[in-house]
Write a protein that holds these residues in place. Structure first.
Motif, PDB file in Angstrom:
ATOM      1  N   MET A   1       0.777  -1.237   0.157  1.00  0.00           N
ATOM      2  CA  MET A   1       0.032   0.076   0.002  1.00  0.00           C
ATOM      3  C   MET A   1       0.858   1.187   0.022  1.00  0.00           C
ATOM      4  O   MET A   1       0.566   2.238  -0.688  1.00  0.00           O
ATOM      5  CB  MET A   1      -0.882   0.086   1.237  1.00  0.00           C
ATOM      6  N   GLY A   2       1.829   1.095   0.733  1.00  0.00           N
ATOM      7  CA  GLY A   2       2.838   2.244   0.669  1.00  0.00           C
ATOM      8  C   GLY A   2       3.403   2.698   1.919  1.00  0.00           C
ATOM      9  O   GLY A   2       2.730   2.413   3.011  1.00  0.00           O
ATOM     10  N   ARG A   3       4.548   3.536   1.896  1.00  0.00           N
ATOM     11  CA  ARG A   3       5.074   3.928   3.256  1.00  0.00           C
ATOM     12  C   ARG A   3       4.143   4.838   4.122  1.00  0.00           C
ATOM     13  O   ARG A   3       4.036   4.561   5.325  1.00  0.00           O
ATOM     14  CB  ARG A   3       6.065   4.689   2.851  1.00  0.00           C
ATOM     15  N   ALA A   4       3.357   5.863   3.378  1.00  0.00           N
ATOM     16  CA  ALA A   4       2.365   6.366   4.228  1.00  0.00           C
ATOM     17  C   ALA A   4       1.306   5.718   4.885  1.00  0.00           C
ATOM     18  O   ALA A   4       0.855   5.823   5.946  1.00  0.00           O
ATOM     19  CB  ALA A   4       1.664   7.632   3.365  1.00  0.00           C
ATOM     20  N   PHE A   5       0.634   4.625   4.314  1.00  0.00           N
ATOM     21  CA  PHE A   5      -0.158   3.958   4.984  1.00  0.00           C
ATOM     22  C   PHE A   5       0.413   3.124   6.182  1.00  0.00           C
ATOM     23  O   PHE A   5      -0.275   3.151   7.112  1.00  0.00           O
ATOM     24  CB  PHE A   5      -0.728   2.711   4.065  1.00  0.00           C
ATOM     25  N   GLN A   6       1.713   2.719   6.012  1.00  0.00           N
ATOM     26  CA  GLN A   6       2.511   1.845   7.084  1.00  0.00           C
ATOM     27  C   GLN A   6       2.649   2.815   8.350  1.00  0.00           C
ATOM     28  O   GLN A   6       2.277   2.541   9.450  1.00  0.00           O
ATOM     29  CB  GLN A   6       3.780   1.347   6.608  1.00  0.00           C
ATOM     30  N   ASN A   7       3.149   4.067   7.956  1.00  0.00           N
ATOM     31  CA  ASN A   7       3.262   5.130   9.071  1.00  0.00           C
ATOM     32  C   ASN A   7       2.057   5.470   9.812  1.00  0.00           C
ATOM     33  O   ASN A   7       1.998   5.437  10.885  1.00  0.00           O
ATOM     34  CB  ASN A   7       3.793   6.366   8.358  1.00  0.00           C
ATOM     35  N   ARG A   8       1.046   5.637   9.274  1.00  0.00           N
ATOM     36  CA  ARG A   8      -0.417   5.621   9.638  1.00  0.00           C
ATOM     37  C   ARG A   8      -0.878   4.670  10.471  1.00  0.00           C
ATOM     38  O   ARG A   8      -1.471   4.923  11.601  1.00  0.00           O
ATOM     39  CB  ARG A   8      -1.380   6.281   8.622  1.00  0.00           C
ATOM     40  N   LYS A   9      -0.791   3.527  10.135  1.00  0.00           N
ATOM     41  CA  LYS A   9      -1.108   2.332  10.608  1.00  0.00           C
ATOM     42  C   LYS A   9      -0.347   2.085  12.262  1.00  0.00           C
ATOM     43  O   LYS A   9      -1.007   1.782  12.913  1.00  0.00           O
ATOM     44  CB  LYS A   9      -0.866   0.972   9.559  1.00  0.00           C
ATOM     45  N   GLU A  10       0.784   2.423  11.975  1.00  0.00           N
ATOM     46  CA  GLU A  10       1.801   2.200  13.206  1.00  0.00           C
ATOM     47  C   GLU A  10       1.163   3.314  14.286  1.00  0.00           C
ATOM     48  O   GLU A  10       1.448   3.266  15.421  1.00  0.00           O
ATOM     49  CB  GLU A  10       3.137   2.179  12.968  1.00  0.00           C
ATOM     50  N   SER A  11       0.932   4.674  13.838  1.00  0.00           N
ATOM     51  CA  SER A  11       0.686   5.741  14.681  1.00  0.00           C
ATOM     52  C   SER A  11      -0.578   5.305  15.203  1.00  0.00           C
ATOM     53  O   SER A  11      -0.790   5.573  16.559  1.00  0.00           O
ATOM     54  CB  SER A  11       0.590   6.877  13.873  1.00  0.00           C
ATOM     55  N   MET A  12      -1.470   4.784  14.594  1.00  0.00           N
ATOM     56  CA  MET A  12      -2.787   4.441  14.984  1.00  0.00           C
ATOM     57  C   MET A  12      -2.812   3.516  15.983  1.00  0.00           C
ATOM     58  O   MET A  12      -3.471   3.341  17.135  1.00  0.00           O
ATOM     59  CB  MET A  12      -3.936   4.109  14.096  1.00  0.00           C
ATOM     60  N   ALA A  13      -1.978   2.183  15.838  1.00  0.00           N
ATOM     61  CA  ALA A  13      -1.847   1.268  16.787  1.00  0.00           C
ATOM     62  C   ALA A  13      -1.283   1.812  17.971  1.00  0.00           C
ATOM     63  O   ALA A  13      -1.556   1.286  19.169  1.00  0.00           O
ATOM     64  CB  ALA A  13      -0.920   0.189  15.992  1.00  0.00           C
ATOM     65  N   LYS A  14      -0.017   2.677  18.158  1.00  0.00           N
ATOM     66  CA  LYS A  14       0.281   3.252  19.124  1.00  0.00           C
ATOM     67  C   LYS A  14      -0.725   4.100  19.964  1.00  0.00           C
ATOM     68  O   LYS A  14      -0.775   3.790  21.275  1.00  0.00           O
ATOM     69  CB  LYS A  14       1.382   4.216  18.800  1.00  0.00           C
ATOM     70  N   THR A  15      -1.324   4.761  19.405  1.00  0.00           N
ATOM     71  CA  THR A  15      -2.413   5.633  19.995  1.00  0.00           C
ATOM     72  C   THR A  15      -3.512   4.556  20.725  1.00  0.00           C
ATOM     73  O   THR A  15      -4.128   4.895  21.772  1.00  0.00           O
ATOM     74  CB  THR A  15      -2.971   6.388  19.193  1.00  0.00           C
TER      75      THR A  15
END
Length: 93
Positions: free
Chosen positions: A1-15
């Motif tokens: 999906m891309g790097r932006a999706f991966q960053n967003r997914k990790e940020s949402m999981a952390k939150t």
């Protein structure tokens, strides 16, 4: 999906992990407080203070209500306060 999706997914999981930790902490504390002093916040001042603190930390209302309902229903769970004492290697003189 891309790097932006991966960053967003990790940020949402952390939150989500941080929120879950706070919600479960307040859920347990409210359960114990309601179990010991009664489920009515008007009669149980420590429960009222705890609910106000939970609302200040943006805990959803359904989490608070579920903890109070669990205390009222007499579920099989029982959280009790335990104190442990430990000694380190240099403390045993």
């Amino acid at each position: 999906m891309g790097r932006a999706f991966q960053n967003r997914k990790e940020s949402m999981a952390k939150t989500a992990g941080a929120k879950t930790k706070v919600y479960s902490k307040y859920g347990k504390e409210i359960y114990v407080c309601a179990k010991n002093g009664g489920i009515d916040p008007d009669g149980n001042l420590s429960l009222r203070r705890l609910i106000e603190s939970a609302k200040k930390d943006q805990v959803p209302t359904h989490v608070i209500e579920r903890a109070i309902e669990k205390a009222k229903g007499g579920a099989g769970e029982d959280y009790t306060r335990a104190t442990y004492e430990g000694f380190g290697p240099a403390a045993a003189q």
